[in-house]
Design an enzyme around this catalytic site. Structure first.
Site, PDB file in Angstrom:
ATOM      1  N   PHE A  33     -14.463  11.462  13.715  1.00  0.00           N
ATOM      2  CA  PHE A  33     -15.479  12.392  14.780  1.00  0.00           C
ATOM      3  C   PHE A  33     -14.808  11.731  16.167  1.00  0.00           C
ATOM      4  O   PHE A  33     -14.182  12.419  16.905  1.00  0.00           O
ATOM      5  CB  PHE A  33     -16.675  12.519  14.465  1.00  0.00           C
ATOM      6  CG  PHE A  33     -17.364  13.080  15.678  1.00  0.00           C
ATOM      7  CD1 PHE A  33     -17.474  14.503  15.657  1.00  0.00           C
ATOM      8  CD2 PHE A  33     -17.671  12.422  16.700  1.00  0.00           C
ATOM      9  CE1 PHE A  33     -17.953  15.295  16.471  1.00  0.00           C
ATOM     10  CE2 PHE A  33     -18.528  13.288  17.605  1.00  0.00           C
ATOM     11  CZ  PHE A  33     -18.602  14.694  17.658  1.00  0.00           C
TER      12      PHE A  33
ATOM     13  N   ASN B  66      -8.267   0.960   7.195  1.00  0.00           N
ATOM     14  CA  ASN B  66      -7.932   2.306   6.494  1.00  0.00           C
ATOM     15  C   ASN B  66      -6.514   2.397   5.737  1.00  0.00           C
ATOM     16  O   ASN B  66      -5.593   2.281   6.313  1.00  0.00           O
ATOM     17  CB  ASN B  66      -7.939   3.352   7.557  1.00  0.00           C
ATOM     18  CG  ASN B  66      -8.112   4.689   6.927  1.00  0.00           C
ATOM     19  OD1 ASN B  66      -7.909   4.882   5.798  1.00  0.00           O
ATOM     20  ND2 ASN B  66      -8.237   5.557   7.977  1.00  0.00           N
ATOM     21  N   VAL B  67      -6.628   2.321   4.361  1.00  0.00           N
ATOM     22  CA  VAL B  67      -5.481   2.325   3.630  1.00  0.00           C
ATOM     23  C   VAL B  67      -5.361   3.711   2.883  1.00  0.00           C
ATOM     24  O   VAL B  67      -4.607   3.615   1.971  1.00  0.00           O
ATOM     25  CB  VAL B  67      -4.967   1.129   2.857  1.00  0.00           C
ATOM     26  CG1 VAL B  67      -4.647  -0.151   3.743  1.00  0.00           C
ATOM     27  CG2 VAL B  67      -6.322   0.852   1.830  1.00  0.00           C
TER      28      VAL B  67
ATOM     29  N   GLY C  52     -19.113  14.275   1.524  1.00  0.00           N
ATOM     30  CA  GLY C  52     -20.063  15.361   1.003  1.00  0.00           C
ATOM     31  C   GLY C  52     -21.448  15.421   1.403  1.00  0.00           C
ATOM     32  O   GLY C  52     -22.413  15.995   0.812  1.00  0.00           O
TER      33      GLY C  52
ATOM     34  N   ASN D 128      -8.023  18.352   6.724  1.00  0.00           N
ATOM     35  CA  ASN D 128      -7.294  18.122   8.213  1.00  0.00           C
ATOM     36  C   ASN D 128      -6.063  17.077   7.620  1.00  0.00           C
ATOM     37  O   ASN D 128      -5.864  16.632   6.524  1.00  0.00           O
ATOM     38  CB  ASN D 128      -8.368  17.213   8.918  1.00  0.00           C
ATOM     39  CG  ASN D 128      -8.193  15.695   8.643  1.00  0.00           C
ATOM     40  OD1 ASN D 128      -7.331  14.877   9.119  1.00  0.00           O
ATOM     41  ND2 ASN D 128      -9.105  15.319   7.779  1.00  0.00           N
ATOM     42  N   ARG D 129      -5.116  17.311   8.607  1.00  0.00           N
ATOM     43  CA  ARG D 129      -4.139  16.346   8.669  1.00  0.00           C
ATOM     44  C   ARG D 129      -3.519  16.055   9.911  1.00  0.00           C
ATOM     45  O   ARG D 129      -2.573  16.090  10.467  1.00  0.00           O
ATOM     46  CB  ARG D 129      -2.626  17.063   7.965  1.00  0.00           C
ATOM     47  CG  ARG D 129      -2.323  18.453   8.591  1.00  0.00           C
ATOM     48  CD  ARG D 129      -0.938  19.233   8.182  1.00  0.00           C
ATOM     49  NE  ARG D 129      -0.766  20.458   8.506  1.00  0.00           N
ATOM     50  CZ  ARG D 129      -1.201  21.466   7.964  1.00  0.00           C
ATOM     51  NH1 ARG D 129      -1.600  21.664   6.653  1.00  0.00           N
ATOM     52  NH2 ARG D 129      -0.635  22.987   8.599  1.00  0.00           N
TER      53      ARG D 129
ATOM     54  N   SER E  92      -6.004   7.026   4.047  1.00  0.00           N
ATOM     55  CA  SER E  92      -5.579   8.418   4.712  1.00  0.00           C
ATOM     56  C   SER E  92      -4.384   9.244   4.080  1.00  0.00           C
ATOM     57  O   SER E  92      -3.534   8.445   3.925  1.00  0.00           O
ATOM     58  CB  SER E  92      -5.466   8.259   6.325  1.00  0.00           C
ATOM     59  OG  SER E  92      -4.928   9.616   6.769  1.00  0.00           O
TER      60      SER E  92
ATOM     61  N   GLY F  65     -16.132  17.287   2.834  1.00  0.00           N
ATOM     62  CA  GLY F  65     -17.156  18.399   2.525  1.00  0.00           C
ATOM     63  C   GLY F  65     -17.888  18.332   1.373  1.00  0.00           C
ATOM     64  O   GLY F  65     -17.765  17.309   0.435  1.00  0.00           O
TER      65      GLY F  65
ATOM     66  N   THR G  89     -18.198  16.134   8.260  1.00  0.00           N
ATOM     67  CA  THR G  89     -18.182  17.228   8.102  1.00  0.00           C
ATOM     68  C   THR G  89     -19.345  18.159   8.047  1.00  0.00           C
ATOM     69  O   THR G  89     -19.252  19.374   8.622  1.00  0.00           O
ATOM     70  CB  THR G  89     -17.224  17.694   6.471  1.00  0.00           C
ATOM     71  OG1 THR G  89     -16.026  16.727   6.497  1.00  0.00           O
ATOM     72  CG2 THR G  89     -17.087  18.882   6.374  1.00  0.00           C
TER      73      THR G  89
END
EC number: 1.3.5.2
Length: 395
Positions: free
Chosen positions: A97, A211-212, A334, A144-145, A214, A305, A356
């Site tokens: 965000f 972060n490994v 979610g 998202n990408r 994404s 989500g 989300t």
């Protein structure tokens, strides 16, 4: 020019509310009326703005503090002490965000118990071409990408340093700050990218997230392999331990939901071997569960989500068992109700995050989740939220 365009679209949204009802609508916005946001304001804004423009507008409004008043007051029942810090409540905002550290204070005002910004890459990068984010309203989901679009370490460091003393007080009061670190798309040395993130932003964060997981940066998820992960995390920990002064941010690893049983066993083994402080479970999924209704369900990217909610919760359950409940877990995926939050906590999460849900229910969803969580804890006989952590494993 882009900001003026967003401002004009926001003004159009207000006009649509209608002249006679404007005053009442403004009251409902300011007071954070849950039903008004969910049934009227958010659908109206979604009809006017594409997802990325809406995201940028939301970050801008949050950074300016243009938010409804947080109506829920946190009770001692929701306090958690983990990762070396007090958390006033267990509900945080997930990374993605506030990618660039622009709206931290507004997010605390929204009622979150902790904020995670990022992902932040060493050098600025644009990310993937637009469009790169898609709503699936029928499924209460988003694809998202983005691809690690980032202002870079230097810019984010400047923003965080400007509020460093304020954050120290917030952390002391139970509102810690996490920073999610990523690698540049063209980098040939991923470990050095993460190490640089630790050196630059480690002194300004309470928690650092590696972060490994994404799905939108080529080759990134390969870093979850046992040998690669051990090599990467060893370097990250060395950099963290070498930070000057007494400040030692916790180091967590964010993992994907799309892992084999062997992958999960390997990650748990490395995390325990190296003494990693925690896990964030899970990132978005590249899978597409049966039954998705959204017209854009086939778009490439990570799905978040409601659809991957149960997959996330099951991964939490597995990682809690594989680490014998000794590694704190932040559960994400979610969460839009107190029930969703409690299911993840009972499965083994010490804290939870959402993102989300803001897309569809707006800022009031934060108070809603906390209020419902507290009610469910009482209903199920728990005196404190910490009593519910991992409860499903004790049945």
């Amino acid at each position: 020019m882009a900001w003026r365009h967003l401002k004009k679209r926001a003004q159009d949204a207000v006009v649509i509310l209608g002249g006679g009802g404007l005053l009442f609508a403004s009251y409902l916005m300011a007071t954070g009326d849950e039903r008004f946001y969910a049934e009227h304001l958010m659908p109206t804004l979604q009809g006017l703005l594409d997802p990325e423009s809406a995201h940028r507008l939301a970050v801008r409004f949050t950074s300016l503090g243009l938010l409804p008043r947080a109506r829920f007051q946190d009770s001692d029942m929701l306090e958690v002490r983990v990762l070396g810090h007090k958390f006033r409540n267990p509900v945080g905002i997930a990374a993605g965000f506030d990618k660039h550290g622009e709206a931290v204070d507004g997010l605390y005002k929204m009622g979150f118990g902790f904020v995670e910004i990022g992902s932040v890459t060493p050098k600025p990068q644009e990310g993937n071409p637009r469009p790169r984010v898609f709503r699936l309203p029928e499924d209460q989901a988003v694809i998202n990408r983005y691809g690690f679009n980032s202002h870079g370490l230097s810019v984010v460091e400047h923003r965080l340093r400007a509020r460093q003393q304020k954050q120290a007080k917030l952390t002391e009061d139970g509102l810690p700050l996490g920073v999610n670190l990523g690698k540049n798309k063209t980098s040939v040395d991923a470990a050095e990218d993460y190490a640089e993130g630790v050196r630059v932003l480690g002194p300004l964060a309470d928690c650092l997230v590696v972060n490994v997981s994404s799905p939108n940066t080529a080759g990134l998820r390969n870093l979850q392999g046992k040998a690669e992960l051990r090599r990467l995390l060893t370097k990250v920990l060395q950099e963290r331990d070498g930070l000057r002064g007494v400040h030692r941010p916790a180091v967590l690893v964010k993992i994907a939901p799309d892992l084999t049983s062997q992958d999960k066993e390997d990650i748990a083994s490395v995390v325990k071997e190296l003494g990693i402080d925690g896990l964030i479970v899970t990132n978005t999924t590249v899978s597409r569960p049966a039954g998705l209704q959204g017209a854009l369900r086939s778009e490439t990217g990570g799905l978040s989500g409601k659809p991957p909610r149960d997959l996330s919760t099951e991964t939490i359950r597995e990682m809690y068992a594989l680490t014998q409940g000794r590694v704190p877990i932040i559960g994400v995926g979610g969460v839009s109700s107190g029930q969703d939050a409690l299911e993840k906590i009972r499965a083994g999460a010490s804290l939870v995050q959402l993102y989300t849900a803001l897309t569809f229910w707006g800022p009031p969803v934060v108070g809603k989740v906390k209020r419902e969580l507290e009610a469910l804890l009482k209903e199920q006989g728990f005196c404190r939220v910490t009593d519910a952590i991992g409860a499903d494993h004790r049945r």
